[in-house]
Design an enzyme around this catalytic site. Structure first.
Site, PDB file in Angstrom:
ATOM      1  CG  HIS A 101       2.606 -27.090   0.224  1.00 59.00           C
ATOM      2  ND1 HIS A 101       2.608 -28.454   0.012  1.00 59.00           N
ATOM      3  CD2 HIS A 101       2.881 -26.904   1.534  1.00 59.00           C
ATOM      4  CE1 HIS A 101       2.853 -29.065   1.164  1.00 59.00           C
ATOM      5  NE2 HIS A 101       3.033 -28.142   2.094  1.00 59.00           N
ATOM      6  CD  GLU A 139      -1.468  -0.075   3.631  1.00 56.62           C
ATOM      7  OE1 GLU A 139      -2.575   0.443   3.459  1.00 56.62           O
ATOM      8  OE2 GLU A 139      -1.174  -0.679   4.676  1.00 56.62           O
TER       9      GLU A 139
HETATM   10  C1  F6R Z   1      -3.981  -0.872   6.039  1.00 56.70           C
HETATM   11  C2  F6R Z   1      -5.213  -0.382   6.618  1.00 56.70           C
HETATM   12  C3  F6R Z   1      -6.487  -1.049   6.228  1.00 56.70           C
HETATM   13  C4  F6R Z   1      -7.467  -1.081   7.408  1.00 56.70           C
HETATM   14  C5  F6R Z   1      -8.810  -1.644   6.963  1.00 56.70           C
HETATM   15  C6  F6R Z   1      -9.789  -1.741   8.111  1.00 56.70           C
HETATM   16  O1  F6R Z   1      -2.882  -0.181   6.528  1.00 56.70           O
HETATM   17  O2  F6R Z   1      -5.222   0.553   7.361  1.00 56.70           O
HETATM   18  O3  F6R Z   1      -6.260  -2.335   5.740  1.00 56.70           O
HETATM   19  O4  F6R Z   1      -6.919  -1.863   8.427  1.00 56.70           O
HETATM   20  O5  F6R Z   1      -9.350  -0.832   5.965  1.00 56.70           O
HETATM   21  O6  F6R Z   1     -10.032  -0.489   8.673  1.00 56.70           O
HETATM   22  P1  F6R Z   1     -10.693  -0.339  10.094  1.00 56.70           P
HETATM   23  O7  F6R Z   1      -9.732  -0.872  11.094  1.00 56.70           O
HETATM   24  O8  F6R Z   1     -10.952   1.125  10.260  1.00 56.70           O
HETATM   25  O9  F6R Z   1     -11.951  -1.152  10.068  1.00 56.70           O
END
Ligand code: F6R
Length: 621
Positions: free
Chosen positions: A513, A497
């Site tokens: 695998h 990301e």
């Molecule tokens: C990656 C990131 C996302 C969040 C995901 C869930 O760095 O921040 O993958 O972890 O979008 O977000 P929340 O925790 O706000 O539900």
């Protein structure tokens, strides 16, 4: 998700709204816009694709008198319906230009509503779902039972909308009033002296007031300079409000001398973990923040599902190892987006642990609702006080990481992992699978972790140097076993990301695998080693894996416990972390991977806080 702001008060609204948009920028940065109400009964609007700075530059071309009013609304967008263009930027207006609306979320029935408006001869200007709300309110205000009544017109339209939305309306005929409403996406009211604020979160107005009120589900708020009134969507009845005082300050939302919020947030991890633990062991008992379940309910739990997305999901994978080990309850960890569509078997003795930093992630929220519909109990782990997920849960444990502005989650991950351990201990306590003295010992081990994280933070320079060296690598792999496996997944996600690089995490045992075919000369592979003093079998299996990796010419970057001499010969690059209990190691081993990804992204010239195509909370499915 998008960032929404509103203001009515005694100062020029433009400055207040633009400053709030800058603070909301982490919620979306595809476009930004403002609508300012003038005393002359005119609504001045500017909106641009790009960041709030592009908007500020565009505003410089206007006559300042046009935007001199003391009430206004603003929006910073993360595009869902319609490309990020000027035309699709909010605020959207009705055909007369008298009503303006900003919107966060999604109006699911916008296609029939749009068709209805078009059939009535109204030409829509944008490709968004949001614009329909401006036209519908204008029509309701123009004629029919709500004619001439701004608030009633808004309320009548809300009843026609489906989906998740926060909407904030301004009307040229009401230069001292803003009307807003929410369903499933957040809105907070800031209560000042002679001025009122609205924001998607408190960062929008924290420099002006610490007094806030969370707007509840299906509620409408009307703000003027002198006060606010909250009613429900439907009958317009007064509703119970939940005022609170914000306990973090503006500094917490600023960069504090770092180039990026994410770097500051990585450094804040010891504090995030320490504060998440604080106050949760009282007289030898683990205490949750909100508990609407009885001790018997907890004792009766016979199955745990953990649901979450992205980084939060990785924290849930760590939770599985701890909860199963400490409670002997079966635990399944599910991506929230998959959970409700596969018909999971749930009942009143099922505990669904929903983990979400924002508390507004649509997939997780819908998983919670599905679980509740099936009679399951829900425990939320959340970083945002009063967000929708904890509001709908039966029990809540707040992570106390403070505001996380960097889009990529770091300190919230460590805080989630910590909170998940507390959930495991709370269940062990309720079920009697651990004695009180054992729980206190585990808790003491957790309390020792912030100091160890601090130590790791002090040793990251070689990791950063390595990141710069590997900046042009075509791919990076990550492998781990047991709790090292979710760490490998998280390391890969951070790199994808932030640095837009091909990165994959694997369970080390899976390498042979299939993924082993990816290995080639010089390919960097991070290996997360378990403690040699934990489960000997895990360590020796990882030693075999690392040999397999090295034998294929890949470059091994090994995260291992200090003093692990057995692994040293197989590490092309060794990152040492302090010894700690086996289950708690992710709190240490994740940290170098976060720093690696941030440094590599910076070396590539990318914006570490605002990676492309991402938003801080994903409020659409
Ligand atoms: C990656 C990131 C996302 C969040 C995901 C869930 O760095 O921040 O993958 O972890 O979008 O977000 P929340 O925790 O706000 O539900």
């Amino acid at each position: 998700m998008c960032g929404i702001v509103g203001y009515v008060g005694h100062r020029p609204a433009l400055g207040v709204v633009v400053e709030a948009l800058r603070r909301m920028e982490y919620r979306g940065y595809d476009s930004a816009g403002v609508a300012i109400l003038g005393e002359d009964g005119k609504l001045a609007v500017e909106r641009r694709a790009g960041s709030p700075q592009v908007l500020v530059d565009a505003l410089a071309d206007h006559d300042p008198a046009e935007f001199a009013g003391t009430a206004g609304i603003g929006h910073t967008r993360w595009a869902t319906h319609g490309r990020p263009t000027d035309r699709n930027a909010h605020p959207h207006r009705d055909a007369t230009g008298e009503f303006a609306v900003v919107h966060n979320g999604i109006i699911e029935n916008f296609i029939p509503l749009r068709a209805e408006l078009e059939a009535a001869g109204i030409e829509l200007e944008s490709d968004t779902d949001s614009e329909v709300a401006a036209h519908l309110v204008a029509l309701a205000y123009a004629e029919g039972p709500t004619a001439g009544d701004f608030v009633a017109s808004v309320r009548s339209v809300l009843q026609r909308l489906e989906g998740a939305f926060t909407l904030v309306f301004a009307h040229a005929g009401h230069p001292d009033t803003i009307v807003a409403a929410r369903r499933s996406t957040p809105l907070v009211i800031g209560v000042g002296e002679g001025e009122m604020f609205l924001g998607s979160d408190v960062a929008a107005f924290i420099e002006h007031t610490r007094e806030a009120v969370e707007l509840g589900q299906d509620q409408v708020v009307v703000i003027t300079a002198d006060g606010y009134k909250v009613t429900d969507f439907f009958g317009g009845e007064d509703v119970e409000i939940r005022p609170f005082t914000i306990d973090w300050d503006l500094k917490a939302a600023e960069k504090g001398g770092y180039n990026y919020f994410m770097l500051k947030e990585i450094q804040e991890q010891p504090q995030a973990v320490a504060e998440t633990l604080m106050g949760h062991l009282v007289d030898g008992e683990i205490i949750l923040d909100e508990q609407r379940l009885s001790a018997q309910d907890l004792r009766d739990i016979d199955k745990v599902f953990v649901v979450a997305c992205g980084t939060a999901y990785h924290s849930g994978l760590v939770a599985k190892y701890a909860i199963e080990h400490w409670t002997r309850l079966p635990v399944e960890v599910e991506l929230a987006s998959e959970f409700r569509y596969r018909d999971p078997v749930l009942g009143q003795n099922t505990l669904v642990v929903a983990i979400s930093q924002s508390g507004e992630t649509a997939d997780t929220l819908e998983a919670v609702r599905h679980a509740k519909d099936q009679g399951a109990r829900v425990l939320a782990v959340c970083n945002t006080n009063g967000a929708q997920i904890p509001r709908e849960a039966d029990a809540v444990l707040y992570t106390r990481a403070g505001p996380e502005i960097g889009v990529a989650s770091t300190k919230c991950f460590l805080a989630q992992v910590t909170a998940n351990y507390l959930v495991g201990l709370a269940l062990a306590q309720a079920r009697g699978t651990k004695y009180q003295d054992e729980i206190m010992r585990e808790f003491a081990e957790l309390e020792a972790m912030p100091e160890l994280i601090e130590k790791v933070l002090g040793t990251l320079d070689p990791v950063r140097a390595l990141a710069r060296e590997l900046k042009d690598s075509p791919a990076v792999l990550f492998v781990g076993r047991h709790v090292g496996y979710p760490v490998a997944l998280e390391g890969a996600l951070k790199l994808k990301e932030l640095a837009y690089m091909h990165a994959e995490g694997f369970a080390a045992g899976e390498l042979k695998h299939g993924p082993i075919a990816l290995l080639e000369d010089g390919l960097p592979v991070f290996v997360v080693m378990p403690s040699p003093k934990g489960r000997a079998v895990l360590h020796s299996k990882m030693l075999s894996n690392i040999r397999e990796i090295q034998a294929r010419g890949a470059r091994t970057i090994v995260i291992a416990e200090e003093g692990d001499e057995l692994v040293r010969p197989f590490a092309d690059h060794l990152i040492e972390i302090p010894a700690c209990p086996t289950l708690l190691q992710p709190l240490l081993s994740t940290v170098p991977l976060q720093a690696f990804a941030a440094e590599l992204a910076e070396a590539k010239g990318y914006d570490v806080d605002k990676p492309r195509n991402l938003a801080k909370a994903v409020v659409v499915e």
